[in-house]
Design a protein around this motif. Structure first.
Motif, PDB file in Angstrom:
ATOM      1  N   PHE A  26       0.208  20.944  54.439  1.00 50.04           N
ATOM      2  CA  PHE A  26       0.680  19.759  53.724  1.00 50.04           C
ATOM      3  C   PHE A  26       0.790  20.045  52.226  1.00 50.04           C
ATOM      4  O   PHE A  26       1.790  19.704  51.586  1.00 50.04           O
ATOM      5  CB  PHE A  26      -0.272  18.586  53.993  1.00 50.04           C
ATOM      6  CG  PHE A  26       0.121  17.311  53.314  1.00 50.04           C
ATOM      7  CD1 PHE A  26       1.243  16.602  53.718  1.00 50.04           C
ATOM      8  CD2 PHE A  26      -0.643  16.810  52.269  1.00 50.04           C
ATOM      9  CE1 PHE A  26       1.606  15.417  53.088  1.00 50.04           C
ATOM     10  CE2 PHE A  26      -0.292  15.621  51.641  1.00 50.04           C
ATOM     11  CZ  PHE A  26       0.841  14.930  52.043  1.00 50.04           C
ATOM     12  N   CYS A  27      -0.230  20.681  51.657  1.00 53.98           N
ATOM     13  CA  CYS A  27      -0.201  21.034  50.237  1.00 53.98           C
ATOM     14  C   CYS A  27       0.948  21.986  49.943  1.00 53.98           C
ATOM     15  O   CYS A  27       1.643  21.833  48.933  1.00 53.98           O
ATOM     16  CB  CYS A  27      -1.530  21.657  49.813  1.00 53.98           C
ATOM     17  SG  CYS A  27      -2.900  20.482  49.770  1.00 53.98           S
ATOM     18  N   LYS A  28       1.162  22.941  50.828  1.00 54.64           N
ATOM     19  CA  LYS A  28       2.251  23.904  50.654  1.00 54.64           C
ATOM     20  C   LYS A  28       3.602  23.189  50.660  1.00 54.64           C
ATOM     21  O   LYS A  28       4.475  23.468  49.830  1.00 54.64           O
ATOM     22  CB  LYS A  28       2.192  24.951  51.765  1.00 54.64           C
ATOM     23  CG  LYS A  28       3.221  26.040  51.652  1.00 54.64           C
ATOM     24  CD  LYS A  28       3.057  27.046  52.774  1.00 54.64           C
ATOM     25  CE  LYS A  28       4.125  28.118  52.706  1.00 54.64           C
ATOM     26  NZ  LYS A  28       3.984  29.079  53.808  1.00 54.64           N
ATOM     27  N   GLU A  29       3.783  22.258  51.595  1.00 55.64           N
ATOM     28  CA  GLU A  29       5.036  21.503  51.679  1.00 55.64           C
ATOM     29  C   GLU A  29       5.276  20.682  50.419  1.00 55.64           C
ATOM     30  O   GLU A  29       6.419  20.505  49.999  1.00 55.64           O
ATOM     31  CB  GLU A  29       5.031  20.595  52.903  1.00 55.64           C
ATOM     32  CG  GLU A  29       5.161  21.343  54.207  1.00 55.64           C
ATOM     33  CD  GLU A  29       5.009  20.452  55.432  1.00 55.64           C
ATOM     34  OE1 GLU A  29       4.958  19.205  55.285  1.00 55.64           O
ATOM     35  OE2 GLU A  29       4.938  21.003  56.540  1.00 55.64           O
ATOM     36  N   LEU A  30       4.207  20.172  49.809  1.00 55.59           N
ATOM     37  CA  LEU A  30       4.325  19.384  48.580  1.00 55.59           C
ATOM     38  C   LEU A  30       4.474  20.260  47.339  1.00 55.59           C
ATOM     39  O   LEU A  30       4.754  19.766  46.257  1.00 55.59           O
ATOM     40  CB  LEU A  30       3.094  18.484  48.400  1.00 55.59           C
ATOM     41  CG  LEU A  30       2.929  17.344  49.388  1.00 55.59           C
ATOM     42  CD1 LEU A  30       1.625  16.600  49.107  1.00 55.59           C
ATOM     43  CD2 LEU A  30       4.110  16.383  49.310  1.00 55.59           C
ATOM     44  N   GLY A  31       4.233  21.559  47.506  1.00 57.02           N
ATOM     45  CA  GLY A  31       4.283  22.469  46.370  1.00 57.02           C
ATOM     46  C   GLY A  31       3.082  22.338  45.459  1.00 57.02           C
ATOM     47  O   GLY A  31       3.151  22.638  44.271  1.00 57.02           O
TER      48      GLY A  31
END
Length: 74
Positions: A55-60
């Protein structure tokens, strides 16, 4: 307590609901999980961490990392 990828979780028993409830410790973000058996709790904890990191990766955004214990915590 259990650890996975540097994260630690505490598990509590909810006798009324007949579940195990866990929460990841020492981070500002809230990551929780629940299960009915210890093995299921371990798997749900790992799934929750993997989901959180994705999720953090998708949000950058950088995921919150556990506090190191060095210095003070407020």
């Amino acid at each position: 307590m259990m650890t996975y990828k540097g994260y630690t979780a505490n598990i509590e028993v909810d006798l009324e609901a007949s579940i195990l409830f866990g929460r990841v410790l020492d981070i500002n973000d809230v990551v929780t999980f629940k299960a009915q058996t210890l093995e299921e709790a371990r798997q749900e904890f790992q799934n929750s961490i993997d989901d959180y990191l994705e999720f953090c990766k998708e949000l950058g955004q950088e995921p919150d990392r556990p506090f190191s214990g060095a210095g003070s915590r407020l």
